[in-house]
Write an enzyme that holds these catalytic residues in place. Structure first.
Site, PDB file in Angstrom:
ATOM      1  N   ARG A 101       0.876  -1.178   0.000  1.00  0.00           N
ATOM      2  CA  ARG A 101       0.000   0.000   0.000  1.00  0.00           C
ATOM      3  C   ARG A 101       0.910   1.223   0.000  1.00  0.00           C
ATOM      4  NH1 ARG A 101      -5.422   1.004   1.859  1.00  0.00           N
ATOM      5  NH2 ARG A 101      -5.725   3.079   2.740  1.00  0.00           N
ATOM      6  N   HIS A 128      -7.114   1.253  -6.919  1.00  0.00           N
ATOM      7  CA  HIS A 128      -7.410   0.491  -5.692  1.00  0.00           C
ATOM      8  C   HIS A 128      -8.110  -0.806  -6.104  1.00  0.00           C
ATOM      9  CE1 HIS A 128      -7.872  -0.461  -1.638  1.00  0.00           C
ATOM     10  NE2 HIS A 128      -8.677   0.493  -1.212  1.00  0.00           N
ATOM     11  N   GLN A 131     -10.075  -3.330  -3.653  1.00  0.00           N
ATOM     12  CA  GLN A 131     -11.388  -2.840  -3.228  1.00  0.00           C
ATOM     13  C   GLN A 131     -12.449  -3.161  -4.268  1.00  0.00           C
ATOM     14  OE1 GLN A 131     -12.379  -1.052  -0.198  1.00  0.00           O
ATOM     15  NE2 GLN A 131     -14.249  -1.878  -1.115  1.00  0.00           N
ATOM     16  N   ASP A 208     -16.945   7.911  -2.577  1.00  0.00           N
ATOM     17  CA  ASP A 208     -15.697   7.778  -1.828  1.00  0.00           C
ATOM     18  C   ASP A 208     -15.453   9.110  -1.142  1.00  0.00           C
ATOM     19  OD1 ASP A 208     -13.248   6.833  -0.888  1.00  0.00           O
ATOM     20  OD2 ASP A 208     -12.177   7.303  -2.738  1.00  0.00           O
ATOM     21  N   CYS A 247     -16.311   2.699   0.103  1.00  0.00           N
ATOM     22  CA  CYS A 247     -15.174   1.867   0.502  1.00  0.00           C
ATOM     23  C   CYS A 247     -14.666   2.192   1.900  1.00  0.00           C
ATOM     24  CB  CYS A 247     -14.047   1.989  -0.525  1.00  0.00           C
ATOM     25  SG  CYS A 247     -13.292   3.624  -0.627  1.00  0.00           S
ATOM     26  N   ARG A 275     -13.676  -7.547   1.586  1.00  0.00           N
ATOM     27  CA  ARG A 275     -12.250  -7.353   1.359  1.00  0.00           C
ATOM     28  C   ARG A 275     -11.477  -8.605   1.786  1.00  0.00           C
ATOM     29  NH1 ARG A 275      -9.952  -2.215   1.172  1.00  0.00           N
ATOM     30  NH2 ARG A 275      -7.987  -3.358   0.949  1.00  0.00           N
TER      31      ARG A 275
END
Length: 289
Positions: A101, A128, A131, A208, A247, A275
């Site tokens: 990450r 991402h 996700q 988001d 998310c 996830r």
């Protein structure tokens, strides 16, 4: 050569479906898949803070029979002048996979180019993709399919989530609508500017946070993006059976209203749980390909 997952279209449409079907199977039989029995180690590297990513990978690697090697502040190593490629060569002789990450997509690509084990994008400034796999699993749970469905995304259309929705959901056979004001639209994509038009008949409504880690100008961003809030009025334009994705972390009263986040159309907690299952399936699939 190992298979890597650096952005959503590193899987073909057929491969993405394989991973999603495996995620469904793993959710039903949570402890029945042990590809890292030994235990083998998976390196999980963090340059950016995380909650769901850290928890889901840590728990998931353990449930796959392995052990997570969590390393924070990888940039400290590189700050001493050690190239990304050298770190990859050290890690890949000792671990079964590398999860990172970080900020720049280019750093992740450099890691993958030098690694003999799979490298997974756990979030960069560009994409991402983990996700999106969880989001697609959640959509499949509610609708039984992804093909032919429409997802409408509202807010900052130039961020990593919008980019991954465009790639990952298109692979899954979905129509993707990005609805953003001028200056917040994805490059090379015709975006909607009218929220009601973008939401019309959509099966999935997604948003988001408006202010990602490290971004400045919060007050101006909030002022510009407020008309794109996901709220009850917006949902009236969507399909009656529409679901809402976020998310997380969610900022109630900004990108999403509290009543929608906690309402009956919200599936954000299923999405957060998935996830775990989607990433376990991805790890299992990559180490076997």
């Amino acid at each position: 050569m190992p298979r890597h997952f650096l952005q959503d279209d590193d899987l073909s449409a057929a491969e993405q479906l394989e991973v999603l079907e495996l995620a469904d199977a793993m959710k039903k039989d949570r402890y029945g898949y042990r590809p890292f029995e030994g235990p083998k180690t998976v390196a999980v590297l963090f340059d950016k803070p995380s909650a769901r990513t850290r928890v889901s990978f840590h728990v998931g690697i353990g449930e796959l029979g392995g052990q997570p090697l969590v390393i924070d502040n990888v940039s400290v190593l590189m700050g001493r002048g050690e190239p990304t490629e050298d770190i990859a060569r050290v890690l890949d002789r000792q671990v079964a996979a590398i999860v990172w990450r970080t900020y720049a997509q280019a750093n992740l690509e450099a890691m993958a180019a030098a690694s003999n084990v799979p490298v997974i994008n756990a979030l960069t400034d560009a994409y991402h993709p983990c996700q999106i796999l969880a989001d697609l699993q959640t959509v499949r749970e509610r609708f039984g399919r992804t093909e032919g469905l429409t997802l409408a995304y509202f807010g900052d259309g130039a961020n990593n989530m919008a980019a991954s929705y465009l790639l990952g959901c298109a692979l899954a056979g979905m129509e993707v609508r990005i609805c953003s004001p001028e200056g917040y639209q994805p490059p090379g994509v015709v975006a909607y500017t009218d929220p009601a038009e973008a939401a019309r008949g959509a099966h999935v409504i997604a948003t988001d946070t408006w202010v990602s880690m490290g971004q400045d100008g919060k007050e101006e961003r909030v002022k510009t993006l407020m008309p794109y809030q996901v709220n009850a009025s917006l949902l009236q334009h969507a399909a009656p059976e529409a679901i809402v994705l976020h998310c997380l972390p969610a900022y109630r009263g900004l990108e999403i209203s509290a009543d929608v986040l906690e309402g009956p159309q919200s599936v954000v907690w299923d999405q957060a749980e998935n996830r775990l299952h989607a990433q376990k399936a991805l790890l299992h699939w990559l180490v076997n390909h």
